[in-house]
Design an enzyme around this catalytic site. Structure first.
Site, PDB file in Angstrom:
ATOM      1  N   GLY A  11      97.338  28.905  89.643  1.00 18.14           N
ATOM      2  CA  GLY A  11      97.817  27.959  90.209  1.00 18.14           C
ATOM      3  C   GLY A  11      97.547  26.281  90.995  1.00 18.14           C
ATOM      4  CB  VAL A  24      86.764  10.115  87.141  1.00  9.32           C
ATOM      5  CG1 VAL A  24      86.854   8.387  86.810  1.00  9.32           C
ATOM      6  CG2 VAL A  24      87.641  11.332  86.167  1.00  9.32           C
ATOM      7  CB  SER A  73      97.525  28.936  78.775  1.00  8.86           C
ATOM      8  OG  SER A  73      97.777  29.160  77.590  1.00  8.86           O
ATOM      9  CB  ILE A 126      95.347  28.658  98.229  1.00  6.89           C
ATOM     10  CG1 ILE A 126      96.542  29.493  97.571  1.00  6.89           C
ATOM     11  CG2 ILE A 126      96.439  26.931  97.398  1.00  6.89           C
ATOM     12  CD1 ILE A 126      98.175  29.273  98.031  1.00  6.89           C
ATOM     13  CG  ASP A 127      94.819  33.693  95.997  1.00  9.20           C
ATOM     14  OD1 ASP A 127      95.307  32.661  96.744  1.00  9.20           O
ATOM     15  OD2 ASP A 127      94.555  33.626  95.098  1.00  9.20           O
ATOM     16  CG  MET A 169     101.228  32.834  98.160  1.00  7.14           C
ATOM     17  SD  MET A 169     101.036  31.588  97.758  1.00  7.14           S
ATOM     18  CE  MET A 169     102.880  31.347  96.765  1.00  7.14           C
ATOM     19  NE  ARG A 171      96.385  35.101  91.723  1.00  8.48           N
ATOM     20  CZ  ARG A 171      97.407  35.505  90.677  1.00  8.48           C
ATOM     21  NH1 ARG A 171      97.595  36.623  90.814  1.00  8.48           N
ATOM     22  NH2 ARG A 171      97.482  34.425  90.538  1.00  8.48           N
ATOM     23  CD  GLU A 218     100.442  37.407  97.381  1.00  9.93           C
ATOM     24  OE1 GLU A 218     101.767  36.503  96.850  1.00  9.93           O
ATOM     25  OE2 GLU A 218      99.646  35.856  96.620  1.00  9.93           O
TER      26      GLU A 218
HETATM   27  N1  LIG Z   1      90.095  36.526  80.814  1.00  8.68           N
HETATM   28  C1  LIG Z   1      90.607  35.494  80.195  1.00  8.68           C
HETATM   29  N2  LIG Z   1      89.911  35.258  78.976  1.00  8.68           N
HETATM   30  C2  LIG Z   1      90.622  33.470  78.347  1.00  8.68           C
HETATM   31  N3  LIG Z   1      91.064  33.434  79.012  1.00  8.68           N
HETATM   32  C3  LIG Z   1      91.514  33.851  80.626  1.00  8.68           C
HETATM   33  C4  LIG Z   1      91.756  35.257  81.262  1.00  8.68           C
HETATM   34  N4  LIG Z   1      92.239  35.499  82.427  1.00  8.68           N
HETATM   35  C5  LIG Z   1      92.684  34.044  82.414  1.00  8.68           C
HETATM   36  N5  LIG Z   1      92.857  33.576  81.498  1.00  8.68           N
HETATM   37  C6  LIG Z   1      93.468  31.879  80.858  1.00  8.68           C
HETATM   38  O1  LIG Z   1      93.533  31.033  82.695  1.00  8.68           O
HETATM   39  C7  LIG Z   1      94.698  31.056  82.828  1.00  8.68           C
HETATM   40  C8  LIG Z   1      94.678  30.945  84.374  1.00  8.68           C
HETATM   41  O2  LIG Z   1      94.443  32.307  85.052  1.00  8.68           O
HETATM   42  P1  LIG Z   1      95.182  32.738  86.351  1.00  8.68           P
HETATM   43  O3  LIG Z   1      94.636  34.011  86.582  1.00  8.68           O
HETATM   44  O4  LIG Z   1      96.932  32.468  85.959  1.00  8.68           O
HETATM   45  O5  LIG Z   1      95.483  31.436  87.743  1.00  8.68           O
HETATM   46  P2  LIG Z   1      93.848  31.174  88.118  1.00  8.68           P
HETATM   47  O6  LIG Z   1      93.129  30.652  87.756  1.00  8.68           O
HETATM   48  O7  LIG Z   1      94.257  30.470  89.404  1.00  8.68           O
HETATM   49  O8  LIG Z   1      93.358  32.546  88.979  1.00  8.68           O
HETATM   50  C9  LIG Z   1      95.587  32.026  81.884  1.00  8.68           C
HETATM   51  O9  LIG Z   1      97.136  31.439  82.259  1.00  8.68           O
HETATM   52  C10 LIG Z   1      94.877  31.966  80.917  1.00  8.68           C
HETATM   53  O10 LIG Z   1      95.425  31.531  80.783  1.00  8.68           O
HETATM   54  O1  LIG Z   2     103.003  29.877  91.797  1.00  4.47           O
HETATM   55  P1  LIG Z   2     103.033  31.596  91.223  1.00  4.47           P
HETATM   56  O2  LIG Z   2     102.889  32.029  89.085  1.00  4.47           O
HETATM   57  O3  LIG Z   2     103.763  32.439  92.102  1.00  4.47           O
HETATM   58  O4  LIG Z   2     101.468  32.203  91.776  1.00  4.47           O
HETATM   59  C1  LIG Z   2     102.026  32.871  92.916  1.00  4.47           C
HETATM   60  C2  LIG Z   2     100.048  33.092  93.238  1.00  4.47           C
HETATM   61  O5  LIG Z   2      99.979  32.078  93.320  1.00  4.47           O
HETATM   62  C3  LIG Z   2      98.897  31.835  93.976  1.00  4.47           C
HETATM   63  O6  LIG Z   2      99.455  30.800  95.035  1.00  4.47           O
HETATM   64  C4  LIG Z   2      97.243  31.056  93.332  1.00  4.47           C
HETATM   65  O7  LIG Z   2      96.872  31.677  92.994  1.00  4.47           O
HETATM   66  P2  LIG Z   2      95.645  31.303  91.896  1.00  4.47           P
HETATM   67  O8  LIG Z   2      95.132  30.342  91.978  1.00  4.47           O
HETATM   68  O9  LIG Z   2      94.913  32.559  91.442  1.00  4.47           O
HETATM   69  O10 LIG Z   2      96.391  30.878  90.718  1.00  4.47           O
HETATM   70  C5  LIG Z   2      98.738  33.113  94.877  1.00  4.47           C
HETATM   71  O11 LIG Z   2      98.272  32.767  95.878  1.00  4.47           O
HETATM   72  C6  LIG Z   2     100.111  33.667  93.952  1.00  4.47           C
HETATM   73  O12 LIG Z   2      99.478  34.787  94.624  1.00  4.47           O
END
Ligand SMILES: Nc1ncnc2c1ncn2[C@@H]1O[C@H](COP(=O)(O)OP(=O)(O)O)[C@@H](O)[C@H]1O
Ligand SMILES: O=P(O)(O)OC[C@H]1O[C@](O)(COP(=O)(O)O)[C@@H](O)[C@@H]1O
Length: 316
Positions: A11, A24, A73, A126-127, A169, A171, A218
């Protein structure tokens, strides 16, 4: 190190751009080139590279979102896709990677470390749910945005003697809800770290003669069934208001821009000096190096917030 990659993942959050800018500018001082990777881990797999310079990042400290773009991803979760990354980076001459993101992105960075790629993380979410740091980038801005929304809803609630559930929000973290609840003097705050029972909320709301504002994290699940039950029990209208993605956008708060720039520069220094598998956190406004294993642990609410101020707010 002569060339370092940088990406934003998960996010987006206000302050990510300031972190890119800090990295940078620190790199130029050390004659290191920074290559931006567009669209997070997806862009890494697709070799979407964008060379960055201090003139390119001028002024971005004040911009929300991320100029590099981001992704969640699914492909990157699969080892067969990740396996190609070391070759991609070595053919581009990238010696290490700065990963700005949340819990999942840091797990992704850990997976890259296992493949032999030096990485340094920056907490961009943001969490506020990462260990070893007082703040993650974007948390303060998101909390401020939610506070502004709750203050507007409070105007309406007071005027029409309404009951509002406001979902924020976070999580599984109650940080945003807790800050918003205390900052607005809400009538009740429900957080996943200490979820309230329906009866507790009923008791509080039924005492409210006029309006009431419930801040609902949430991570406590869908408030609709409870609101429906309360409507019937109290014979009153109950509105549910979800602030949603509005919380993630907007001009970063000063603290988020400040911390972003600080962490970006610190991350560049850390990785270029050969230290890696580390997230740059902040403690007492100083950058600190946090091992990934600590960073991905949940970030508990300070005990005085959870054990003293939360009951104080909810029981008054
Ligand atoms: N256990 C993992 N191993 C490898 N890549 C990961 C793993 N968990 C998450 N990722 C990668 O990091 C990306 C971002 O994670 P996500 O949980 O969606 O957001 P955030 O980093 O904000 O918590 C995922 O879409 C995935 O590509
Ligand atoms: O934008 P999406 O994919 O609906 O995800 C919403 C989630 O992303 C967040 O805004 C940020 O979470 P991450 O930084 O872990 O991606 C959470 O607070 C919320 O649950």
């Amino acid at each position: 190190m002569k060339r370092i990659g940088i990406l934003t993942s998960g996010g987006d959050s206000p302050g990510m751009n300031a972190a890119i800018c800090g990295a940078v500018i620190a790199a130029e001082q050390r004659n290191i080139e920074v290559i931006g990777v567009r669209n997070g881990f997806d862009g890494l797999l697709e070799e979407q590279f964008l060379p960055l310079s201090s003139s390119r990042v001028r002024g971005i400290n004040s911009l929300g979102g991320t100029i590099l773009g981001t992704s969640r991803s699914d492909r990157f979760l699969l080892p067969e896709w990740r396996r190609r990354v070391p070759d991609t980076l070595s053919s581009t001459g990238i010696d290490g990677l700065i990963v700005i993101g949340g819990n999942g992105s840091l797990r992704g960075a850990m997976a890259l470390e296992e493949a032999g790629i030096p990485t340094v993380g920056i907490p961009g979410t943001i969490d506020n749910d990462l260990g070893g740091t007082d703040f993650t980038l974007g948390f303060i801005t998101a909390a401020e945005t939610a506070v502004k929304a709750v203050r507007r809803l409070t105007d309406v609630a007071l005027s029409e003697r309404g009951i509002f559930f406001v979902e924020v929000m976070g999580r599984n973290s109650g940080y945003i809800a807790m800050f918003v609840g205390l900052a607005t003097g809400a009538d009740f705050v429900n957080i996943p770290e200490a979820p309230a029972t329906s009866e507790e909320i009923y008791t509080k709301i039924s005492q409210a003669e006029g309006s009431a504002i419930v801040i609902w994290a949430e991570g406590c699940g869908d408030p609709s069934p409870l609101a429906e039950w309360l409507r019937e029990e109290l014979n009153r209208d109950i509105e549910i208001s979800r602030i949603g993605h509005l919380q993630r956008g907007g001009t970063p708060a000063t603290l988020d821009s400040f911390l972003g720039f600080t962490m970006g520069a610190a991350a560049l220094y850390t990785i270029s000096e050969g230290r890696h598998s580390i997230m740059i956190g902040t403690r007492n406004l100083q950058p600190v190096e946090v091992p990934y294993e600590v960073a991905i642990e949940p970030n508990p609410l300070p005990p005085y917030l959870q054990s003293m101020l939360l009951p104080l707010l909810n029981s008054r």
